[in-house]
Design an enzyme around this catalytic site. Sequence first.
Site, PDB file in Angstrom:
ATOM      1  CG  ASN A 215      -1.530   1.128   1.983  1.00  0.00           C
ATOM      2  OD1 ASN A 215      -1.817   2.222   0.174  1.00  0.00           O
ATOM      3  ND2 ASN A 215      -2.610   1.398   2.268  1.00  0.00           N
ATOM      4  CD1 TRP A 216       3.722   1.070  -2.215  1.00  0.00           C
ATOM      5  CD2 TRP A 216       4.134   1.667  -4.617  1.00  0.00           C
ATOM      6  NE1 TRP A 216       5.001   0.387  -3.060  1.00  0.00           N
ATOM      7  CE2 TRP A 216       4.957   0.401  -4.596  1.00  0.00           C
ATOM      8  CE3 TRP A 216       3.505   2.189  -5.828  1.00  0.00           C
ATOM      9  CZ2 TRP A 216       5.827   0.296  -5.293  1.00  0.00           C
ATOM     10  CZ3 TRP A 216       4.590   2.031  -6.536  1.00  0.00           C
ATOM     11  CH2 TRP A 216       5.646   0.645  -6.813  1.00  0.00           C
ATOM     12  CE  LYS A 217       0.170   3.084   5.016  1.00  0.00           C
ATOM     13  NZ  LYS A 217      -0.345   3.484   5.775  1.00  0.00           N
TER      14      LYS A 217
ATOM     15  CG  HIS B 271      -6.378   1.671   4.811  1.00  0.00           C
ATOM     16  ND1 HIS B 271      -5.741   3.130   5.476  1.00  0.00           N
ATOM     17  CD2 HIS B 271      -5.149   1.067   4.448  1.00  0.00           C
ATOM     18  CE1 HIS B 271      -4.231   3.391   6.161  1.00  0.00           C
ATOM     19  NE2 HIS B 271      -4.032   1.682   5.548  1.00  0.00           N
TER      20      HIS B 271
ATOM     21  CD  GLU C 293      -3.202   5.751   6.518  1.00  0.00           C
ATOM     22  OE1 GLU C 293      -2.907   5.421   5.250  1.00  0.00           O
ATOM     23  OE2 GLU C 293      -1.859   5.597   7.035  1.00  0.00           O
TER      24      GLU C 293
ATOM     25  CD  GLU D  74      -3.649  -2.062   7.034  1.00  0.00           C
ATOM     26  OE1 GLU D  74      -3.106  -2.018   6.668  1.00  0.00           O
ATOM     27  OE2 GLU D  74      -4.153  -1.086   7.366  1.00  0.00           O
TER      28      GLU D  74
ATOM     29  N   GLY E 276       2.139   2.563  10.652  1.00  0.00           N
ATOM     30  CA  GLY E 276       2.584   4.123  11.232  1.00  0.00           C
ATOM     31  C   GLY E 276       3.388   4.504  11.831  1.00  0.00           C
TER      32      GLY E 276
ATOM     33  CB  SER F 194       4.570  -1.102  12.547  1.00  0.00           C
ATOM     34  OG  SER F 194       4.274   0.461  12.441  1.00  0.00           O
TER      35      SER F 194
END
Length: 249
Positions: A9-11, A94, A96, A166, A172, A212
């Site tokens: 997941n490169w965000k 997600h 975020e 998650e 992160g 992480s």
Amino acid sequence: MRKQVIAANWKMNMGQQKTQEFLEQYIHINNTSGVDVIICPPFTSLQTAKNILSGTGIKLGAQNMHFIKSGAYTGEVSACMLKEIGVEYVIIGHSERRQYFNETDETVNEKVLFALENGLKPILCVGESLAQRENGDAFLVTSEQIKKAFLKVDPKELENIIIAYEPIWAIGTGKTATSQQANDVIKNIRNTIEKLYNNAIAQNMTIQYGGSMNENNVKELMDQPDIDGGLIGSASLDVNKFSKVVNYK
Ligand code: PGA
């Protein structure tokens, strides 16, 4: 046998130039563990990634989508548009997106349904906050998220869904859930799927851990009986780290 899947997941990282540099290097590294690999770049890098990944067996995913085909939704990208590029997977819900973009269990459910209708495979994210974990609610929160996300989902479609557990407090932050904590919640998610559908479906469902996860802790996490893969953020931005995660065995 459940499929093991590692997804990057490169965000909001990796524009076209960086995507090209990363993937041109990555496609030449042998996958020695045999896990499926999915790369999820930002929208503007999807076509670049598609061109490089075609024919390699490495799969392409997006990080979000809208649940209406087309129309006056400024700034949104529909599932149909992703399908047109050749995207196979899409991350949905997600934390975020739930936290910063007001995604709710209801919109997550709409997205799951619309993705499946359009032939995209959801990577559905669930996870508890630190406060919820400290209250002892990790099982409750994640199973409620699962129940709401799967409303009206046809059992025949279940094989096309990946779940990513998650815990928000581990994303992160450099704090990983212990392998035991991660496995316990994932096992409970599997029980929830069993209650909603049946044991065979629950046993077949690929459930990843994310938060992480990196080249140093991947093996211990993957060795847990219920953890079938990882959704990798920071450690997926570096070719060497990511290939070590994939080749964890
Ligand atoms: P992280 O992100 O690996 O940087 O914690 C994981 C994710 O948010 O999917």
